[in-house]
Design a protein around this motif. Structure first.
Motif: not given
Length: 287
Positions: A7-13
């Motif tokens: 799982l790769d998450v960047e800048n989640l809003w």
């Protein structure tokens, strides 16, 4: 060669549009999950559960999810068609909700729910699905699985209900398991049983586990890495073994507010609601 993260998450809003304005439940967080146990810890309202739900696209209007990157094994979740998302959700990525009594259908026997959960993702006969369900109940340490298969949710205890939910989510052999406070409603002895089961399954199957909890000490002992959330942000990440070297004032406050039976204090530290914390830059990961 380093294995790509599951799982790769960047800048989640995660935003909610309300009558009084926009509420930012999750505010630009970034993290990765490999074949490990990642603990997400923080107080109520910090955005832990919203993060888990956002990964599975379970945020519905008026909620809105945006991210620069949200990938499961290289697949883009944000642009994934609904049909593919249904295959991913519960197939490659499963989520155990906090209270099994609200997750299980009260008018269906446990066995029927387990069988349906498996057949929704794999083309197997009812007989084969029943056999695999029985084997999975045995794997999560439920005695007499054949008898439990015929019970309704109100006929099982909280600890057994939680193990049934874990069995249901693991039947399709997911690569990622999101556990949203799976032990919060259980007594201490049952908590240890559930944690032992999850630990064994993660090690044997090589899964990635996102373990959401309020309990900082529990997460420190059970997980490999820890991400501390405050006001919708990840303010600090570290190896579980290095938690005592925390730098962010909120993490330090959480640590200092825990009673120490060996060195009792007259007063426990009270966490101050410092608005500056909300805008503080996240401490760089030390992993």
């Amino acid at each position: 060669m380093t294995e790509a993260p599951l799982l790769d998450v960047e800048n989640l809003w995660v935003k909610f549009h309300t009558r009084t304005g926009i509420v930012d439940a999750v505010r630009g967080i970034s993290f990765t999950l490999g074949r490990e146990r990642l603990g997400i810890v923080g107080e109520s309202g910090s955005g832990k559960s919203m993060t888990g739900r956002a990964v599975l696209r379970l945020i519905h209007p008026p909620g809105q999810v945006t991210a620069d990157k949200l990938q499961v094994h290289g697949e883009d979740v944000m642009t994934m068609p609904d049909a593919r998302m249904r295959q991913l959700r519960g197939g490659r990525v499963s989520m155990v909700m906090q209270d099994p009594k609200f997750s299980l259908n009260p008018v269906m026997p446990v066995g029927q729910q387990l069988i349906e959960a498996l057949r929704a993702h794999e083309k197997v006969s009812k007989a084969e699905a029943r056999k695999r369900a029985l084997d999975m109940l045995d794997e999560v340490a439920i005695r007499d699985p054949a008898r439990v298969m015929d019970l309704y949710p109100h006929e099982v205890s909280g600890g057994m209900g939680q193990r049934i939910m874990i069995a249901m989510m693991l039947l399709p052999n997911p690569e990622i398991l999101i556990a949203d406070e799976p032990t919060s409603a259980l007594d201490v002895s049952v908590q240890l049983q559930v944690l032992d089961i999850m630990d064994k399954l993660v090690k044997d199957r090589g899964m990635g586990l996102m373990f959401i909890s309020h309990d900082l000490n529990l997460v420190a002992k059970f997980c490999d890495r820890i991400a501390v959330m405050y006001a919708g942000r990840i303010v600090e990440t570290c190896k579980a073994s290095e938690l005592r070297n925390a730098q962010h004032p909120y993490t330090l406050g959480l640590l200092n507010s825990v009673p120490d039976l060996e060195h009792p204090r007259d007063r426990l530290e009270v966490l101050k609601r410092d608005p500056a914390w909300r805008e503080a830059a996240s401490v760089s990961a030390r992993t």
